[in-house]
Design a protein around this motif. Sequence first.
Motif, PDB file in Angstrom:
ATOM      1  N   GLY A   1       0.818  -1.049  -0.167  1.00 50.58           N
ATOM      2  CA  GLY A   1       0.138  -0.062  -0.006  1.00 50.58           C
ATOM      3  C   GLY A   1       0.858   1.333   0.030  1.00 50.58           C
ATOM      4  O   GLY A   1       2.022   1.239   0.818  1.00 50.58           O
ATOM      5  N   GLU A   2       0.648   2.216  -0.853  1.00 53.04           N
ATOM      6  CA  GLU A   2       0.836   3.662  -0.730  1.00 53.04           C
ATOM      7  C   GLU A   2       2.254   3.765  -1.567  1.00 53.04           C
ATOM      8  O   GLU A   2       2.923   4.772  -1.546  1.00 53.04           O
ATOM      9  CB  GLU A   2       1.001   4.264   0.634  1.00 53.04           C
ATOM     10  N   GLU A   3       2.612   2.396  -2.215  1.00 52.55           N
ATOM     11  CA  GLU A   3       3.614   2.490  -3.471  1.00 52.55           C
ATOM     12  C   GLU A   3       3.153   2.635  -4.771  1.00 52.55           C
ATOM     13  O   GLU A   3       2.016   2.061  -5.110  1.00 52.55           O
ATOM     14  CB  GLU A   3       4.651   1.219  -3.097  1.00 52.55           C
ATOM     15  N   LEU A   4       3.608   3.323  -5.536  1.00 54.70           N
ATOM     16  CA  LEU A   4       3.228   3.654  -7.135  1.00 54.70           C
ATOM     17  C   LEU A   4       3.523   2.370  -7.700  1.00 54.70           C
ATOM     18  O   LEU A   4       4.846   2.089  -7.710  1.00 54.70           O
ATOM     19  CB  LEU A   4       3.698   4.931  -7.473  1.00 54.70           C
ATOM     20  N   GLY A   5       2.731   1.889  -8.422  1.00 54.27           N
ATOM     21  CA  GLY A   5       3.177   0.564  -9.277  1.00 54.27           C
ATOM     22  C   GLY A   5       2.512   0.496 -10.564  1.00 54.27           C
ATOM     23  O   GLY A   5       1.244   1.274 -10.585  1.00 54.27           O
ATOM     24  N   LEU A   6       3.009  -0.135 -11.530  1.00 52.54           N
ATOM     25  CA  LEU A   6       2.327  -0.263 -12.715  1.00 52.54           C
ATOM     26  C   LEU A   6       1.048  -1.281 -12.680  1.00 52.54           C
ATOM     27  O   LEU A   6       1.176  -2.275 -12.176  1.00 52.54           O
ATOM     28  CB  LEU A   6       3.427  -0.878 -13.601  1.00 52.54           C
ATOM     29  N   LEU A   7      -0.173  -0.634 -13.007  1.00 53.32           N
ATOM     30  CA  LEU A   7      -1.387  -1.463 -12.992  1.00 53.32           C
ATOM     31  C   LEU A   7      -1.632  -2.498 -13.963  1.00 53.32           C
ATOM     32  O   LEU A   7      -1.351  -1.886 -15.011  1.00 53.32           O
ATOM     33  CB  LEU A   7      -2.550  -0.234 -12.755  1.00 53.32           C
ATOM     34  N   LEU A   8      -1.607  -3.715 -13.744  1.00 55.74           N
ATOM     35  CA  LEU A   8      -1.959  -4.695 -14.491  1.00 55.74           C
ATOM     36  C   LEU A   8      -3.448  -5.298 -14.601  1.00 55.74           C
ATOM     37  O   LEU A   8      -3.844  -5.494 -13.162  1.00 55.74           O
ATOM     38  CB  LEU A   8      -0.907  -5.818 -14.287  1.00 55.74           C
ATOM     39  N   TYR A   9      -4.050  -5.674 -15.707  1.00 54.79           N
ATOM     40  CA  TYR A   9      -5.251  -6.151 -15.808  1.00 54.79           C
ATOM     41  C   TYR A   9      -5.149  -7.361 -16.745  1.00 54.79           C
ATOM     42  O   TYR A   9      -4.821  -7.323 -17.877  1.00 54.79           O
ATOM     43  CB  TYR A   9      -6.198  -5.234 -16.103  1.00 54.79           C
ATOM     44  N   LYS A  10      -5.161  -8.788 -16.044  1.00 48.88           N
ATOM     45  CA  LYS A  10      -5.306  -9.966 -16.882  1.00 48.88           C
ATOM     46  C   LYS A  10      -3.941  -9.889 -17.540  1.00 48.88           C
ATOM     47  O   LYS A  10      -3.980 -10.213 -18.748  1.00 48.88           O
ATOM     48  CB  LYS A  10      -6.527 -10.024 -17.746  1.00 48.88           C
ATOM     49  N   GLY A  11      -2.875  -9.715 -16.889  1.00 53.42           N
ATOM     50  CA  GLY A  11      -1.484  -9.859 -17.502  1.00 53.42           C
ATOM     51  C   GLY A  11      -1.073  -8.898 -18.590  1.00 53.42           C
ATOM     52  O   GLY A  11      -0.048  -9.074 -19.096  1.00 53.42           O
ATOM     53  N   GLY A  12      -1.838  -7.570 -18.532  1.00 57.70           N
ATOM     54  CA  GLY A  12      -1.518  -6.402 -19.327  1.00 57.70           C
ATOM     55  C   GLY A  12      -1.855  -5.346 -18.543  1.00 57.70           C
ATOM     56  O   GLY A  12      -2.271  -5.280 -17.680  1.00 57.70           O
ATOM     57  N   THR A  13      -1.373  -4.025 -19.335  1.00 54.02           N
ATOM     58  CA  THR A  13      -1.494  -2.945 -18.447  1.00 54.02           C
ATOM     59  C   THR A  13      -2.848  -2.175 -18.649  1.00 54.02           C
ATOM     60  O   THR A  13      -3.556  -2.611 -19.567  1.00 54.02           O
ATOM     61  CB  THR A  13      -0.182  -1.813 -19.063  1.00 54.02           C
TER      62      THR A  13
END
Length: 103
Positions: free
Chosen positions: A6-18
């Motif tokens: 929590g509260e760390e910025l990360g690349l959001l992935l959905y079903k293995g993609g961005t």
Amino acid sequence: GEGIHGEELGLLLYKGGTVCNDFFSDNSADAICKYMGYTGNHMWTSEGVFSIQSNYDINLDNVKCINADWEDCNFSEEPNCRKDEDVFLSCISREDIDEGFIY
């Protein structure tokens, strides 16, 4: 690799993609964070391109939420985006994590 907490910025992935930033808003960020078991979003951005993004296709676009409930969101799984539109997300207060979204 190691997970994002929590509260760390990360690349959001959905079903293995961005996830693309088209129509993405604070409501979208809150809905996704809540769906993953957090209490809401800390911040999100789509500024910048990092080498990790080249490892993923874009799988989700046009995420438009009228409130912070995922059930009230519309989206497309047929994106028309560039990699510089990928969403980076930070959530608040980790509780449970459901499958589907990973960041």
